[in-house]
Design a protein around this motif. Sequence first.
Motif, PDB file in Angstrom:
ATOM      1  N   ASP A 124       1.771 -44.801 -17.671  1.00 61.27           N
ATOM      2  CA  ASP A 124       2.223 -43.651 -16.921  1.00 61.27           C
ATOM      3  C   ASP A 124       3.701 -43.364 -17.221  1.00 61.27           C
ATOM      4  O   ASP A 124       4.448 -44.273 -17.582  1.00 61.27           O
ATOM      5  CB  ASP A 124       2.049 -43.992 -15.434  1.00 61.27           C
ATOM      6  CG  ASP A 124       2.274 -42.775 -14.586  1.00 61.27           C
ATOM      7  OD1 ASP A 124       1.607 -41.771 -14.852  1.00 61.27           O
ATOM      8  OD2 ASP A 124       3.130 -42.829 -13.697  1.00 61.27           O
ATOM      9  N   LEU A 125       4.117 -42.088 -17.067  1.00 61.97           N
ATOM     10  CA  LEU A 125       5.481 -41.737 -17.496  1.00 61.97           C
ATOM     11  C   LEU A 125       6.561 -42.513 -16.766  1.00 61.97           C
ATOM     12  O   LEU A 125       7.560 -42.917 -17.370  1.00 61.97           O
ATOM     13  CB  LEU A 125       5.732 -40.219 -17.377  1.00 61.97           C
ATOM     14  CG  LEU A 125       5.972 -39.594 -16.009  1.00 61.97           C
ATOM     15  CD1 LEU A 125       6.640 -38.238 -16.166  1.00 61.97           C
ATOM     16  CD2 LEU A 125       4.679 -39.418 -15.249  1.00 61.97           C
ATOM     17  N   GLY A 153       2.623 -35.586 -22.817  1.00 64.91           N
ATOM     18  CA  GLY A 153       1.446 -34.759 -22.565  1.00 64.91           C
ATOM     19  C   GLY A 153       0.788 -35.172 -21.267  1.00 64.91           C
ATOM     20  O   GLY A 153       1.363 -35.927 -20.473  1.00 64.91           O
ATOM     21  N   GLU A 154      -0.440 -34.708 -21.080  1.00 64.22           N
ATOM     22  CA  GLU A 154      -1.139 -35.022 -19.837  1.00 64.22           C
ATOM     23  C   GLU A 154      -1.550 -36.494 -19.834  1.00 64.22           C
ATOM     24  O   GLU A 154      -2.066 -37.010 -20.843  1.00 64.22           O
ATOM     25  CB  GLU A 154      -2.378 -34.132 -19.709  1.00 64.22           C
ATOM     26  CG  GLU A 154      -2.925 -34.142 -18.300  1.00 64.22           C
ATOM     27  CD  GLU A 154      -4.319 -33.514 -18.227  1.00 64.22           C
ATOM     28  OE1 GLU A 154      -5.111 -33.971 -17.384  1.00 64.22           O
ATOM     29  OE2 GLU A 154      -4.593 -32.594 -19.019  1.00 64.22           O
ATOM     30  N   LEU A 155      -1.325 -37.163 -18.706  1.00 65.98           N
ATOM     31  CA  LEU A 155      -1.643 -38.586 -18.608  1.00 65.98           C
ATOM     32  C   LEU A 155      -2.855 -38.774 -17.704  1.00 65.98           C
ATOM     33  O   LEU A 155      -3.196 -37.875 -16.925  1.00 65.98           O
ATOM     34  CB  LEU A 155      -0.431 -39.339 -18.040  1.00 65.98           C
ATOM     35  CG  LEU A 155       0.832 -39.217 -18.893  1.00 65.98           C
ATOM     36  CD1 LEU A 155       2.068 -39.625 -18.110  1.00 65.98           C
ATOM     37  CD2 LEU A 155       0.711 -40.071 -20.148  1.00 65.98           C
ATOM     38  N   ASP A 160       2.287 -35.323 -16.033  1.00 63.81           N
ATOM     39  CA  ASP A 160       2.578 -34.871 -17.391  1.00 63.81           C
ATOM     40  C   ASP A 160       3.880 -35.505 -17.843  1.00 63.81           C
ATOM     41  O   ASP A 160       4.865 -35.439 -17.108  1.00 63.81           O
ATOM     42  CB  ASP A 160       2.744 -33.343 -17.352  1.00 63.81           C
ATOM     43  CG  ASP A 160       2.197 -32.728 -18.610  1.00 63.81           C
ATOM     44  OD1 ASP A 160       2.868 -32.862 -19.637  1.00 63.81           O
ATOM     45  OD2 ASP A 160       1.075 -32.162 -18.558  1.00 63.81           O
ATOM     46  N   GLY A 161       3.913 -36.144 -18.994  1.00 63.77           N
ATOM     47  CA  GLY A 161       5.174 -36.732 -19.454  1.00 63.77           C
ATOM     48  C   GLY A 161       4.948 -37.669 -20.613  1.00 63.77           C
ATOM     49  O   GLY A 161       3.845 -37.733 -21.180  1.00 63.77           O
ATOM     50  N   LYS A 162       5.991 -38.457 -20.936  1.00 60.29           N
ATOM     51  CA  LYS A 162       5.912 -39.367 -22.077  1.00 60.29           C
ATOM     52  C   LYS A 162       5.277 -40.674 -21.652  1.00 60.29           C
ATOM     53  O   LYS A 162       5.701 -41.272 -20.653  1.00 60.29           O
ATOM     54  CB  LYS A 162       7.323 -39.615 -22.630  1.00 60.29           C
ATOM     55  CG  LYS A 162       7.334 -40.376 -23.932  1.00 60.29           C
ATOM     56  CD  LYS A 162       8.693 -40.392 -24.592  1.00 60.29           C
ATOM     57  CE  LYS A 162       8.644 -41.280 -25.826  1.00 60.29           C
ATOM     58  NZ  LYS A 162       9.899 -41.365 -26.535  1.00 60.29           N
TER      59      LYS A 162
END
Length: 403
Positions: A124-125, A153-155, A160-162
């Motif tokens: 997760d981001l 992107g979508e997790l 949404d994130g890295k």
Amino acid sequence: MLKGKHIIVGVTGSIAAYKSAMLVRSLVKQGAEVKVIMTDTAKKFITPLTLATLSKNPVLVEFFDPENGQWNSHVSLGLWADLYLIAPATAASLSKMAYGVADNLLVTTYLSSRCPVFVAPAMDLDMFAHPSTQKSLEILRQRGVTIVEPAAGELASGLDGKGRMEEPEKIVEQVVKFFGRKATLAGKRVLITSGPTREPIDPVRYLTNDSSGKMATAIARQMAFRGAQVTVVSGPAAVKPEQKDIEVIDVITAEQMYQSTIEQYNKGADIVVLCAAVADYTPAKKSSVKMKKREDNLTIELLPTKDIAAEIGKIKRQGDILVGFALETDNETSNAQSKLERKNLDMIVLNSLRDPGAGFAGDTNKINIFFRNGDSESFPLKSKSAVAEDIVDNIEKLMSNAQ
Ligand code: C5P
């Protein structure tokens, strides 16, 4: 492309584990022989049967086969592999690798392996951005592990994130590129100075500077990656290469760095890169006891240190390449060019403190390179590892021109 290569794929407990099926299939299709090691939690996300079928080898999870007691030797697995690729790599497994928590076959094999290691983080981001995870990645990077950066992107969490594991085809691309690299510096000995020096005033105080050792470490890694035998003489830097194929000699003062670098050069080096921010002055007297605070002004007499670059410039053997660095705040070009001449360097790398993102502590740098024949080249702002590639490319060019 990967014919005959032995690859261990390590699978840890992330939802991205489903992608390791594609990864294994693609590696096998490219001709690699693949063995899969899973953690216990990974089995909850993808079955060993799937990965065993795709890899054409039994999947290993336990130290011992619970059925027949057969030992899954992490030592022989570590020696068998040409590459250990951990994908997906969870925050937990990354930190276990960083700190040597060898409580499963996957991490134990990492500690026993002698081959290059790639990790493809997946999480997760917020977990990815957490200082603990970033610290683990920093430690692993410092030890020479290649981090396949996660994509944004979508997790799975819906956020949404890295943090999303890089796509299998992109990971395979990096693996193919790695095996396809040319050992252009095989047989070459490289000597690099790195970091600051520390000049003692008394037992607890000293003069130093902010050099982090990051640029020199990136150059050392790039040289080793291209097959060179690398020795780094490092002052007390925050970052030092900690990988098996790079020798690090620790020093503290400018005088020690001078002695050690000259000794190493005399043993033989084809390329010398002087990246260290060596103190130009050292206190004339070092008090043996802690100096007491006084009411009046304190004057410390400073003596110039020995210039390592100038000395190697004097004793340089025919055909050897000597590279210096210049960190300037003003009259950058003329200062760099005069150092090139004065110290008998073949090439000087200039970074200006006037350029945002360039210089000591950061992860980026912006350089200009000047050559003996008056040529120069400027480069845009890049990561220090990309800058290291540019520097080493130019050193190789100098070497081929000299032949
Ligand atoms: O003259 P200046 O210190 O700016 O020159 C920088 C270059 O000289 C760098 O490559 C640095 O590593 C090297 N140098 C050295 N020994 C010193 C001072 C600088 O090798 N005592």
